[in-house]
Design a protein around this motif. Structure first.
Motif, PDB file in Angstrom:
ATOM      1  N   PRO A 172       0.766  -1.138   0.036  1.00 47.69           N
ATOM      2  CA  PRO A 172      -0.138  -0.108   0.139  1.00 47.69           C
ATOM      3  C   PRO A 172       0.970   1.320   0.014  1.00 47.69           C
ATOM      4  N   VAL A 173       1.875   1.232   0.751  1.00 44.16           N
ATOM      5  CA  VAL A 173       2.701   2.288   0.795  1.00 44.16           C
ATOM      6  C   VAL A 173       3.130   3.112  -0.434  1.00 44.16           C
ATOM      7  N   ILE A 174       3.351   2.150  -1.414  1.00 46.30           N
ATOM      8  CA  ILE A 174       4.006   2.678  -2.764  1.00 46.30           C
ATOM      9  C   ILE A 174       2.671   2.335  -3.841  1.00 46.30           C
ATOM     10  N   ASP A 175       1.727   1.645  -3.476  1.00 44.39           N
ATOM     11  CA  ASP A 175       0.559   1.540  -4.238  1.00 44.39           C
ATOM     12  C   ASP A 175       1.191   0.455  -5.580  1.00 44.39           C
ATOM     13  N   VAL A 176       1.634  -0.489  -5.188  1.00 48.36           N
ATOM     14  CA  VAL A 176       2.380  -1.666  -6.030  1.00 48.36           C
ATOM     15  C   VAL A 176       1.867  -2.843  -5.638  1.00 48.36           C
ATOM     16  N   THR A 177       1.672  -3.820  -6.712  1.00 49.10           N
ATOM     17  CA  THR A 177       1.371  -5.016  -6.248  1.00 49.10           C
ATOM     18  C   THR A 177       2.395  -5.970  -7.173  1.00 49.10           C
ATOM     19  N   LEU A 178       3.027  -6.868  -6.291  1.00 46.99           N
ATOM     20  CA  LEU A 178       4.200  -7.955  -6.545  1.00 46.99           C
ATOM     21  C   LEU A 178       3.442  -9.151  -7.010  1.00 46.99           C
ATOM     22  N   SER A 179       3.604  -9.618  -8.088  1.00 47.32           N
ATOM     23  CA  SER A 179       2.768 -10.832  -8.433  1.00 47.32           C
ATOM     24  C   SER A 179       3.962 -11.960  -8.801  1.00 47.32           C
ATOM     25  N   GLY A 180       3.512 -13.188  -8.591  1.00 43.97           N
ATOM     26  CA  GLY A 180       4.283 -14.342  -9.154  1.00 43.97           C
ATOM     27  C   GLY A 180       3.236 -15.330  -9.449  1.00 43.97           C
ATOM     28  N   ARG A 181       3.841 -16.149 -10.719  1.00 43.68           N
ATOM     29  CA  ARG A 181       2.935 -17.246 -11.161  1.00 43.68           C
ATOM     30  C   ARG A 181       3.964 -18.379 -11.474  1.00 43.68           C
ATOM     31  N   LEU A 182       3.181 -19.691 -11.362  1.00 43.79           N
ATOM     32  CA  LEU A 182       4.002 -20.710 -11.767  1.00 43.79           C
ATOM     33  C   LEU A 182       2.927 -21.979 -12.219  1.00 43.79           C
ATOM     34  N   GLY A 183       3.167 -22.283 -13.465  1.00 45.16           N
ATOM     35  CA  GLY A 183       2.222 -22.989 -14.052  1.00 45.16           C
ATOM     36  C   GLY A 183       3.100 -24.454 -14.842  1.00 45.16           C
ATOM     37  N   TYR A 184       2.308 -25.150 -15.361  1.00 46.07           N
ATOM     38  CA  TYR A 184       2.714 -26.354 -16.060  1.00 46.07           C
ATOM     39  C   TYR A 184       1.784 -26.772 -17.210  1.00 46.07           C
ATOM     40  N   GLN A 185       2.400 -26.799 -18.532  1.00 43.71           N
ATOM     41  CA  GLN A 185       1.573 -27.244 -19.646  1.00 43.71           C
ATOM     42  C   GLN A 185       1.665 -28.427 -20.031  1.00 43.71           C
ATOM     43  N   TRP A 186       0.670 -29.449 -20.238  1.00 44.68           N
ATOM     44  CA  TRP A 186       0.717 -30.827 -20.711  1.00 44.68           C
ATOM     45  C   TRP A 186       0.268 -30.854 -22.111  1.00 44.68           C
ATOM     46  N   ILE A 187       0.841 -31.369 -23.170  1.00 46.39           N
ATOM     47  CA  ILE A 187       0.364 -31.498 -24.445  1.00 46.39           C
ATOM     48  C   ILE A 187       0.274 -33.057 -24.819  1.00 46.39           C
ATOM     49  N   GLU A 188      -0.773 -33.527 -25.344  1.00 47.65           N
ATOM     50  CA  GLU A 188      -0.677 -34.972 -25.723  1.00 47.65           C
ATOM     51  C   GLU A 188       0.369 -35.083 -27.030  1.00 47.65           C
ATOM     52  N   ARG A 189       0.117 -34.168 -28.065  1.00 47.25           N
ATOM     53  CA  ARG A 189       1.046 -34.555 -29.502  1.00 47.25           C
ATOM     54  C   ARG A 189       2.177 -33.454 -29.417  1.00 47.25           C
ATOM     55  N   ASN A 190       3.255 -33.587 -28.842  1.00 46.99           N
ATOM     56  CA  ASN A 190       4.459 -32.443 -28.910  1.00 46.99           C
ATOM     57  C   ASN A 190       4.904 -32.044 -30.015  1.00 46.99           C
ATOM     58  N   ASN A 191       4.930 -33.140 -30.994  1.00 50.37           N
ATOM     59  CA  ASN A 191       5.284 -32.870 -32.276  1.00 50.37           C
ATOM     60  C   ASN A 191       4.480 -31.890 -33.102  1.00 50.37           C
ATOM     61  N   ARG A 192       3.215 -31.912 -32.965  1.00 48.72           N
ATOM     62  CA  ARG A 192       2.554 -30.948 -33.345  1.00 48.72           C
ATOM     63  C   ARG A 192       2.390 -29.599 -32.741  1.00 48.72           C
ATOM     64  N   PHE A 193       2.636 -29.753 -31.526  1.00 52.67           N
ATOM     65  CA  PHE A 193       2.677 -28.312 -30.691  1.00 52.67           C
ATOM     66  C   PHE A 193       4.144 -27.584 -31.014  1.00 52.67           C
ATOM     67  N   GLY A 194       4.909 -28.234 -31.160  1.00 51.10           N
ATOM     68  CA  GLY A 194       6.292 -27.884 -31.664  1.00 51.10           C
ATOM     69  C   GLY A 194       7.425 -27.594 -30.433  1.00 51.10           C
TER      70      GLY A 194
END
Length: 247
Positions: A172-194
């Motif tokens: 609040p003092v400097i009116d800033v929001t600090l954000s962090g994200r951690l995710g994981y992507q699974w794909i069935e056909r990786n060769n098509r996805f690249g």
């Protein structure tokens, strides 16, 4: 995808970096509308560049009702290697509800690429995804979770699953929001996805300025090497800055 190699979200899929503070225009009868225009140094989707590390101009609009139902759209320029895809237009819909400090959002997104023509050996890019978002606010901290599933992910790459956890911390003092994200992507056909299944991570800060304008900046990365990314740099970690106007 690799929306970026074979050619590929919160929403809110949504813009390149951080989401600005929300504003709504009351339309009466329980309806309201909000919109955002964003300029960013890059557009990443789950931390893979959709513009080949080039700037993006984006717009989003949402019509919601007091019952919790909403529909909306998101648009951005894109640049996918070896394709004529130059724009993305997403159609979004769902229902969200808040009880005390807890919010649930159940919806879906249809990702489309108007003007794209699949050439011999290429696949259609458009796909649909069901998305569940959870949020719990415990001032000054907000905890977030996302789960997404597509029965035929980007580039006709089969089942696609995505899980993500995140945290926003308001200073609040400097009116800033600090954000962090951690995710994981699974794909069935990786060769098509690249690219292989991968980890996505980011840390960024955002701050409202005035008159609905906010700015954000941060680092977005994956654990995909350049060789696993078809020799392209679109999977590399990168610094992204953006400015948004919400009306």
């Amino acid at each position: 995808m690799l929306k970026t190699i074979a050619a590929l979200a919160l929403g809110l899929g949504v813009a390149a970096a951080a989401t600005p503070a929300s504003a709504q225009v009351d339309l009466g009868s329980g309806f309201s509308v909000t919109g955002t225009i964003t300029g960013a140094t890059d557009y990443v989707f789950r931390n893979i560049s959709q513009t080949r590390s080039r700037p993006a101009i984006q717009g989003a609009v949402e019509l919601s009702h007091e019952t919790g139902f909403y529909i909306g759209s998101f648009a951005s320029n894109v640049t996918f290697p070896n394709t004529n895809a130059r724009q993305e237009v997403d159609l979004i819909g769902g229902w969200r509800h808040t009880i005390d400090s807890f919010t649930i959002d159940v919806g879906g997104t249809w990702y489309t690429y108007p003007g794209y023509d699949a050439q011999p050996g290429q696949y259609e890019l458009a796909y649909a995804e069901a998305i569940l978002k959870l949020k719990y606010e415990l001032e000054p901290v907000t905890f977030l979770g996302t789960a997404a599933y597509s029965p035929n992910f980007f580039g006709r790459s089969g089942d696609g699953w995505y899980l993500e956890g995140g945290v926003d911390v308001k200073i609040p003092v400097i009116d800033v929001t600090l954000s962090g994200r951690l995710g994981y992507q699974w794909i069935e056909r990786n060769n098509r996805f690249g690219a292989p299944d991968y980890l996505a991570y980011s840390i960024y800060v955002s701050r409202p300025i005035a008159w609905g304008v906010s700015v954000s900046a941060g680092w977005y990365g994956t654990d995909i090497s350049q060789s696993e990314c078809g020799g392209l740099k679109v999977c590399d970690g990168r610094f992204i800055a953006s400015v948004s106007w919400t009306f």
